[in-house]
Design a protein around this motif. Structure first.
Motif, short mmCIF file in Angstrom:
data_model
loop_
_atom_site.label_atom_id
_atom_site.label_comp_id
_atom_site.label_asym_id
_atom_site.label_seq_id
_atom_site.Cartn_x
_atom_site.Cartn_y
_atom_site.Cartn_z
N ALA A 107 0.85 -1.20 0.00
CA ALA A 107 0.00 0.00 0.00
C ALA A 107 0.88 1.24 0.00
CB ALA A 107 -0.93 0.01 1.21
N ILE A 108 0.26 2.36 -0.38
CA ILE A 108 0.93 3.66 -0.36
C ILE A 108 -0.01 4.66 0.29
CG2 ILE A 108 1.53 5.63 -1.84
CD1 ILE A 108 3.79 3.78 -1.70
N GLU A 109 0.51 5.48 1.19
CA GLU A 109 -0.27 6.54 1.81
C GLU A 109 0.31 7.89 1.38
OE1 GLU A 109 -1.46 4.10 5.89
OE2 GLU A 109 0.00 5.75 5.97
N LEU A 110 -0.56 8.81 0.98
CA LEU A 110 -0.16 10.13 0.54
C LEU A 110 -0.97 11.21 1.25
CD1 LEU A 110 -0.07 9.57 -3.36
CD2 LEU A 110 1.83 9.30 -1.75
N LEU A 111 -0.40 12.40 1.35
CA LEU A 111 -1.10 13.59 1.81
C LEU A 111 -1.09 14.57 0.65
CD1 LEU A 111 0.52 13.99 5.35
CD2 LEU A 111 -1.81 13.20 4.85
N ILE A 112 -2.27 14.94 0.15
CA ILE A 112 -2.34 15.79 -1.04
C ILE A 112 -3.16 17.03 -0.73
CG2 ILE A 112 -3.08 15.93 -3.45
CD1 ILE A 112 -2.57 12.96 -3.71
N GLY A 113 -2.52 18.18 -0.85
CA GLY A 113 -3.18 19.45 -0.60
C GLY A 113 -3.79 20.01 -1.86
N TYR A 114 -4.89 20.73 -1.71
CA TYR A 114 -5.57 21.32 -2.87
C TYR A 114 -4.92 22.64 -3.25
CZ TYR A 114 -9.16 23.29 -5.88
OH TYR A 114 -9.82 23.85 -6.95
N THR A 115 -4.46 22.74 -4.50
CA THR A 115 -3.84 23.98 -4.99
C THR A 115 -4.59 24.58 -6.18
OG1 THR A 115 -2.41 22.80 -6.57
CG2 THR A 115 -1.57 23.10 -4.32
N GLY A 116 -5.58 23.84 -6.70
CA GLY A 116 -6.28 24.30 -7.90
C GLY A 116 -5.65 23.80 -9.19
N GLY A 117 -4.56 23.03 -9.07
CA GLY A 117 -3.91 22.48 -10.25
C GLY A 117 -4.66 21.27 -10.80
N ILE A 118 -4.19 20.74 -11.93
CA ILE A 118 -4.86 19.63 -12.60
C ILE A 118 -4.96 18.41 -11.68
CG2 ILE A 118 -4.68 17.96 -14.48
CD1 ILE A 118 -3.45 20.18 -16.19
N THR A 121 -6.95 19.05 -8.26
CA THR A 121 -8.38 19.16 -8.54
C THR A 121 -8.97 17.77 -8.77
OG1 THR A 121 -8.16 21.37 -9.48
CG2 THR A 121 -10.12 20.11 -10.11
N TYR A 122 -8.23 16.94 -9.50
CA TYR A 122 -8.67 15.55 -9.72
C TYR A 122 -8.85 14.82 -8.40
CZ TYR A 122 -7.97 10.55 -10.65
OH TYR A 122 -8.08 9.18 -10.66
N VAL A 123 -7.85 14.92 -7.54
CA VAL A 123 -7.89 14.20 -6.26
C VAL A 123 -9.00 14.73 -5.36
CG1 VAL A 123 -6.63 13.80 -4.11
CG2 VAL A 123 -5.47 13.51 -6.30
N HIS A 124 -9.15 16.03 -5.26
CA HIS A 124 -10.08 16.61 -4.30
C HIS A 124 -11.52 16.69 -4.80
CE1 HIS A 124 -7.61 18.18 -0.86
NE2 HIS A 124 -6.65 17.82 -1.70
N LEU A 154 13.64 17.63 12.50
CA LEU A 154 12.70 17.44 11.40
C LEU A 154 11.90 18.72 11.27
CD1 LEU A 154 11.33 13.93 12.48
CD2 LEU A 154 13.16 14.37 10.84
N ALA A 155 11.64 19.16 10.05
CA ALA A 155 10.88 20.40 9.89
C ALA A 155 10.04 20.32 8.61
CB ALA A 155 11.80 21.62 9.84
N GLY A 156 8.80 20.76 8.72
CA GLY A 156 7.91 20.76 7.56
C GLY A 156 6.68 21.59 7.82
N ALA A 157 5.88 21.73 6.79
CA ALA A 157 4.60 22.45 6.88
C ALA A 157 3.64 21.82 5.90
CB ALA A 157 4.78 23.94 6.58
N GLY A 158 2.34 21.81 6.25
CA GLY A 158 1.33 21.27 5.35
C GLY A 158 1.62 19.84 4.97
N THR A 159 1.55 19.56 3.64
CA THR A 159 1.80 18.20 3.16
C THR A 159 3.26 17.80 3.29
OG1 THR A 159 2.04 19.03 0.90
CG2 THR A 159 -0.15 18.25 1.57
N GLY A 160 4.12 18.74 3.69
CA GLY A 160 5.51 18.41 3.98
C GLY A 160 5.63 17.47 5.16
N MET A 161 4.51 17.23 5.85
CA MET A 161 4.52 16.26 6.94
C MET A 161 4.68 14.84 6.42
SD MET A 161 1.69 15.42 9.91
CE MET A 161 2.04 16.81 10.98
N ALA A 162 4.27 14.57 5.16
CA ALA A 162 4.24 13.20 4.64
C ALA A 162 5.57 12.46 4.78
CB ALA A 162 3.76 13.20 3.20
#
Length: 276
Positions: A107-118, A121-124, A154-162
């Motif tokens: 399996a694969i787990e992802l975190l995908i943020g909405y940016t309005g891109g192609i 938009t498909y994912v969300h 460790l440092a990140g923000a938003g989907t950078g947590m993945a």
């Protein structure tokens, strides 16, 4: 170096005299060295088995790979194919860091943020549980290093947590109890997520500490750090000369964090990052 190549190469790549192979004319035999990890790259036909909105703009997704296995290093990424859909006739691949454990091979787990891109938009707006999705990978030279076993930032923000989650899962599953501070940047309390997993890491890894920093939170109920991640690093890290650092976020954010790490004497050769 051709003018057509300059916009497509970073300053670091230019400094290493890297070229785009599609723009080069060969005049003699050459020797090509292919990184060993690229032999692990495969195309996977997956199925969405779980989808959860974890913040107003970020979705957590789990893809089942069936009988196929994927082998990757904690911190690497895969590419997800967004097919043509209503309002878009273009098929594109987009890169997303893997949030799952390296031991979760089917399996694969992802975190995908909405940016309005192609792809987002498909994912969300179009992707649903049960849909089939094509994924290929793994890729990337950002991953956990078995170095000197010193402390880690460790440092990140938003989907950078993945990729940070994948690294922490690897540490927890292998009982790697290095002193670790995870600085996470967000705007408000509503942008904090995966806190139950963070709590698990705090229980599993006694030397692990999570520090969230909010830049736009006005509520007096928030008792944590305010500002941005570089501010928290300056505040909480006394001397970073023995640290390694793993950073994931926007180029501007990464650059500002690196400056704060340099100020705290973290060795540049032990700062690993993934800009997206």
């Amino acid at each position: 170096m051709l003018a057509t190549e300059l916009p497509l190469l970073t300053k670091e790549e230019l400094a290493k005299n890297m070229r785009l192979s599609c723009q080069c004319k060969l005049k003699q035999d050459i020797k090509i060295e292919i990184p060993e990890e690229l032999f692990n790259v495969k195309e996977y036909a997956s199925t969405v088995v779980k989808m959860e909105k974890v913040t107003p703009t970020i979705k957590y997704l789990r893809f089942d790979l069936g009988d196929e296995e994927i082998n990757f290093r904690p911190g690497q990424y895969v590419q997800l194919k967004a097919p043509a859909y209503e309002g878009n006739d273009e098929e594109v691949y987009r890169a997303y860091s893997v949030a799952s454990s390296v031991n979760d091979k089917h399996a694969i787990e992802l975190l995908i943020g909405y940016t309005g891109g192609i792809a987002t938009t498909y994912v969300h707006q179009h992707l649903n549980v049960g849909d089939n999705v094509h994924i290929n990978g793994p890729y990337g030279d950002f991953y956990y290093h078995e170095d000197d076993n010193g402390p880690i930032i460790l440092a990140g923000a938003g989907t950078g947590m993945a990729p940070i989650l994948s690294i922490l899962k690897y540490m927890a599953e292998n009982n790697i109890n290095r002193k670790t501070i995870f600085f996470f940047g967000a705007k408000t309390m509503s942008d904090l997520f995966m806190l139950e997993q963070i709590k698990y890491f705090e229980e599993k890894l006694p030397a692990f500490k999570f520090i969230a920093t909010l830049s736009r939170e006005e509520s007096p109920d928030w008792n944590g750090d305010r500002g941005r991640v570089p501010d928290s690093i300056i505040k909480h890290v006394e001397n970073g000369e023995n640290y390694s650092a793993y950073l994931c976020g926007s180029p501007a954010m990464i650059d500002s964090i690196i400056k704060s790490l340099e100020e705290k004497n973290v060795p540049l050769n032990k700062i690993y990052y993934d800009k997206f």
